[in-house]
Design a protein around this motif. Structure first.
Motif, PDB file in Angstrom:
ATOM      1  N   GLY A  14       0.845  -1.202   0.000  1.00 46.07           N
ATOM      2  CA  GLY A  14       0.000   0.000   0.000  1.00 46.07           C
ATOM      3  C   GLY A  14       0.871   1.240   0.000  1.00 46.07           C
ATOM      4  O   GLY A  14       0.759   2.113  -0.876  1.00 46.07           O
ATOM      5  N   GLU A  34       9.834   3.446   7.121  1.00 47.00           N
ATOM      6  CA  GLU A  34       9.580   2.000   7.299  1.00 47.00           C
ATOM      7  C   GLU A  34      10.490   1.481   8.411  1.00 47.00           C
ATOM      8  O   GLU A  34      11.698   1.655   8.350  1.00 47.00           O
ATOM      9  CB  GLU A  34       9.838   1.257   5.981  1.00 47.00           C
ATOM     10  CG  GLU A  34       9.888  -0.248   6.082  1.00 47.00           C
ATOM     11  CD  GLU A  34       8.633  -0.889   6.679  1.00 47.00           C
ATOM     12  OE1 GLU A  34       7.549  -0.698   6.125  1.00 47.00           O
ATOM     13  OE2 GLU A  34       8.761  -1.588   7.721  1.00 47.00           O
ATOM     14  N   ASN A  35       9.892   0.849   9.400  1.00 50.26           N
ATOM     15  CA  ASN A  35      10.723   0.430  10.540  1.00 50.26           C
ATOM     16  C   ASN A  35      11.296  -0.980  10.410  1.00 50.26           C
ATOM     17  O   ASN A  35      12.140  -1.373  11.192  1.00 50.26           O
ATOM     18  CB  ASN A  35       9.946   0.567  11.861  1.00 50.26           C
ATOM     19  CG  ASN A  35       8.773  -0.366  11.931  1.00 50.26           C
ATOM     20  OD1 ASN A  35       8.261  -0.784  10.897  1.00 50.26           O
ATOM     21  ND2 ASN A  35       8.338  -0.724  13.120  1.00 50.26           N
ATOM     22  N   GLY A  40       6.993  -4.630   3.249  1.00 49.84           N
ATOM     23  CA  GLY A  40       5.971  -4.898   4.264  1.00 49.84           C
ATOM     24  C   GLY A  40       5.696  -6.369   4.507  1.00 49.84           C
ATOM     25  O   GLY A  40       6.540  -7.240   4.237  1.00 49.84           O
ATOM     26  N   THR A  41       4.511  -6.634   5.023  1.00 48.31           N
ATOM     27  CA  THR A  41       4.102  -8.001   5.323  1.00 48.31           C
ATOM     28  C   THR A  41       4.114  -8.836   4.052  1.00 48.31           C
ATOM     29  O   THR A  41       4.617  -9.970   4.023  1.00 48.31           O
ATOM     30  CB  THR A  41       2.667  -8.010   5.902  1.00 48.31           C
ATOM     31  OG1 THR A  41       2.625  -7.149   7.031  1.00 48.31           O
ATOM     32  CG2 THR A  41       2.235  -9.409   6.289  1.00 48.31           C
ATOM     33  N   LYS A  51       4.176 -18.086  -1.104  1.00 46.78           N
ATOM     34  CA  LYS A  51       4.039 -18.626  -2.467  1.00 46.78           C
ATOM     35  C   LYS A  51       5.353 -19.235  -2.969  1.00 46.78           C
ATOM     36  O   LYS A  51       5.355 -20.109  -3.836  1.00 46.78           O
ATOM     37  CB  LYS A  51       3.511 -17.564  -3.428  1.00 46.78           C
ATOM     38  CG  LYS A  51       1.991 -17.462  -3.405  1.00 46.78           C
ATOM     39  CD  LYS A  51       1.494 -16.810  -2.153  1.00 46.78           C
ATOM     40  CE  LYS A  51       0.242 -17.277  -1.556  1.00 46.78           C
ATOM     41  NZ  LYS A  51      -0.159 -16.575  -0.344  1.00 46.78           N
ATOM     42  N   GLY A 116       7.868   5.589  12.430  1.00 46.94           N
ATOM     43  CA  GLY A 116       7.221   6.891  12.265  1.00 46.94           C
ATOM     44  C   GLY A 116       6.113   7.044  13.289  1.00 46.94           C
ATOM     45  O   GLY A 116       5.353   6.109  13.531  1.00 46.94           O
ATOM     46  N   GLY A 146      -0.254  -1.209   7.887  1.00 46.72           N
ATOM     47  CA  GLY A 146      -0.574  -2.620   7.711  1.00 46.72           C
ATOM     48  C   GLY A 146      -1.211  -3.301   8.910  1.00 46.72           C
ATOM     49  O   GLY A 146      -1.991  -2.700   9.659  1.00 46.72           O
ATOM     50  N   ASP A 318      -4.186  -2.535   5.042  1.00 42.90           N
ATOM     51  CA  ASP A 318      -4.665  -3.379   6.145  1.00 42.90           C
ATOM     52  C   ASP A 318      -5.024  -2.560   7.385  1.00 42.90           C
ATOM     53  O   ASP A 318      -5.866  -2.988   8.183  1.00 42.90           O
ATOM     54  CB  ASP A 318      -3.589  -4.399   6.542  1.00 42.90           C
ATOM     55  CG  ASP A 318      -3.580  -5.617   5.627  1.00 42.90           C
ATOM     56  OD1 ASP A 318      -4.221  -5.571   4.562  1.00 42.90           O
ATOM     57  OD2 ASP A 318      -2.923  -6.621   5.982  1.00 42.90           O
ATOM     58  N   ALA A 326      -3.029  -7.626  -0.480  1.00 43.55           N
ATOM     59  CA  ALA A 326      -1.975  -6.755  -0.990  1.00 43.55           C
ATOM     60  C   ALA A 326      -2.480  -5.898  -2.151  1.00 43.55           C
ATOM     61  O   ALA A 326      -2.225  -4.688  -2.193  1.00 43.55           O
ATOM     62  CB  ALA A 326      -0.791  -7.608  -1.435  1.00 43.55           C
TER      63      ALA A 326
END
Ligand code: FAD
Ligand code: NAI
Length: 462
Positions: A14, A34-35, A40-41, A51, A116, A146, A318, A326
């Motif tokens: 996202g 971004e931490n 992301g997930t 996958k 953040g 997320g 999310d 996603a």
């Protein structure tokens, strides 16, 4: 103090796609905070790692089950090395993360590696992973933080060996048995992976069927497949009361139809849903109004323009709850950025395809005949069974079907459900049909190449 047009918090599908659109299409000065890892997930703990495992497991199972039949010899002794599989998965993730990092560079997006926290509208505190704390200013903030696994308050949930999907993706030893709490998408994909690897799988689902948010027939067919092919035990309408340790492993206790059951396994997977990630989203010195941002069951509340209750703070993906996928997060991010910069939101959010990567795959978009009935809609339904499809027969595909629902009067496509090979690719044809308001007859006009799985769509509409 650095100033930006837009600060995006969260670098998942996202957040990073929204950041790219803002920079590339609208020429904005963008920062992304971004931490953990970019992607992301989805990239690091979700879509891509699962996958990648599924890809190997499907090849393994196919060769083991059908090698001789399809003329490949020497498949008796084949096996799966978890170490090699993990290494391959990690290499895939690294490659894709590098791809996102280079997109950030190309689009001149400044990436801050740290947490953040919103101080106020237009002010973000960043606690860098290096320990330094910065304050950034901006016109607009986009929250894309997320979600994280939700762990229900079950006694024993904290025991060693009770894992979420995050830890399950990094196993170094193959378990002999696993109990999965929750028969939703995560539960079923992991059941399919471990079942194919010969692990004894038990699913304990609270509702009366698995993948309950999808069409009934899909859930029934998947249950049959998991039990018949993998020997899985699937308990539905089952309430977990406790997990405890025993000499032989973890014992999951549950009641089903007023009877008590206990199942012992090496590991327990908690797959009972995901909660929006809003922890530590506000700085210690956040304004009172920001701290009172409107939430609904933990999710950030937004309107149709993705505006939160605080001016110039937006949220997508999310963290706003609803569909946690996603591609939905990406679409929301793109639409939010478009509207923010005065353009039209082009992506139609009324037709979000939903896919499950079991074997065979499951995919759904729009409504099913059951939903149409509940909503009092007059529809026709067309179904094609894949056992008559040449490509399915020659590739030893499983029992499966394609079902299409259309408005009875106009023939307009309203939905499709599929359980067959390549369902997750083929569903896009129906997403497009819904968005473009195509009818059954429109689809029947086109030629489908032979032999393909997709020609079953042509057969279904005819
Ligand atoms: P996320 O991807 O969760 O990204 C949010 C990012 O924000 C994270 O990197 C997080 O570390 C970061 N963050 C959070 N708080 C802060 C903060 N305060 N400061 C800085 N950074 C912060 N979906 C599909 O469509 N297809 C699939 O096949 C699929 N498979 C999945 C399999 C599993 C096992 C799981 C768990 C999920 C799967 N999903 C799948 C769901 C998909 O991963 C999510 O819907 C998607 O990642 C949501 O994107 P997002 O950008 O909203 O958030
Ligand atoms: P989910 O909402 O799909 O399923 C959770 C299941 O757990 C539900 O059926 C629920 O009834 C059950 N449950 C909850 N508490 C329980 C309890 N105490 N005992 C027994 N059962 C219980 O959530 P899941 O599977 O965790 O996935 C989270 C999200 O991740 C999904 O919403 C999905 O959108 C996304 N995802 C998508 C994938 C894909 O697109 N292929 C793959 C994996 C996840």
């Amino acid at each position: 103090m650095k100033n930006y047009d837009l600060i995006v918090i969260g670098g998942g599908p996202g957040g990073y796609e929204a950041a790219i659109d803002a920079a590339k299409l609208y020429n904005k000065k963008v920062a992304l905070v971004e931490n953990r890892e970019l992607g992301g997930t989805c990239l690091n703990r979700g879509c891509i790692p699962t996958k990648t495992l599924i890809h190997t497991v499907e090849m393994y199972r196919g060769l083991k089950a059908h090698g001789e039949e399809i003329g490949i010899t020497g498949t008796d002794g084949i096996g799966v090395s978890l170490t090699a599989l993990q290494a391959r998965k990690n290499a895939v993730l690294e490659q894709l993360r590098a791809g996102i990092a280079s997109l950030m560079k190309v689009n001149k997006i400044t990436v801050y590696e740290g947490r953040g926290a919103i101080i106020d509208s237009g002010r973000v505190e960043v606690s860098l992973n290096s320990g330094e704390v910065l304050e950034l200013t901006c016109d607009d903030i986009l929250l894309a933080t997320g979600s994280a696994p939700a762990v229900p308050p079950i006694k024993g949930a904290e025991l060693e060996g009770v894992l979420t999907s995050d830890e399950m993706l990094n196993l170094s030893d193959m378990p002999k048995s696993i109990t999965i709490i929750g028969g939703g998408v995560i539960g079923c994909e992991f059941a399919s992976i471990f079942g194919a690897l010969g692990v004894k799988v038990t699913i304990v689902e609270a509702l009366d069927r698995i993948i309950a948010n999808l069409d009934k027939e899909l859930g029934q067919s998947l249950k049959l497949l998991l039990t018949k092919r993998h020997g899985a035990d699937v308990h539905t309408g089952a309430l977990v009361t406790e997990i405890r340790e025993s000499e032989n492993g973890l014992v999951t206790c549950f009641t089903e139809k007023e009877q008590s059951f206990e199942v012992c396994s090496d590991l327990v997977l908690m797959a009972a849903g995901r909660r929006p990630e809003t922890r530590r989203l506000f700085a210690d010195n956040s304004s009172e109004s920001v701290k009172c941002i409107e939430l609904d069951r933990g999710a950030v509340v937004v309107n149709e323009r993705y505006e939160t209750s605080i001016k110039r703070i937006y949220a997508i993906g999310d963290v706003i709850g609803g569909v946690q996928l996603a591609h939905a997060a990406t679409a929301e991010g793109r639409n939010a950025v478009a509207m923010l910069y005065g353009a039209k939101a082009e992506i139609d959010m009324n037709a979000v395809p939903s896919c499950i990567y079991t074997e065979p795959e499951i995919a759904s978009v729009g409504i099913s005949p059951d939903i149409a009935k509940q909503e009092g809609l007059d529809v026709i339904s067309k179904k094609y069974t894949m056992s008559a499809n040449g490509k399915t027969v020659l590739s030893l595909g499983d029992r499966g079907f394609i079902r299409i629902t259309a408005d009875k009067e106009t023939g307009r496509i309203l939905g499709a459900q599929m359980m067959c090979e390549r369902a997750t690719d083929m569903i896009s044809q129906f997403t497009q049909a819904i968005v473009c308001e195509l009818t059954i007859d429109d689809i029947a006009k086109s030629i489908f190449p032979h032999p393909t799985f997709s020609e079953a769509i042509g057969e279904a509409v005819r």
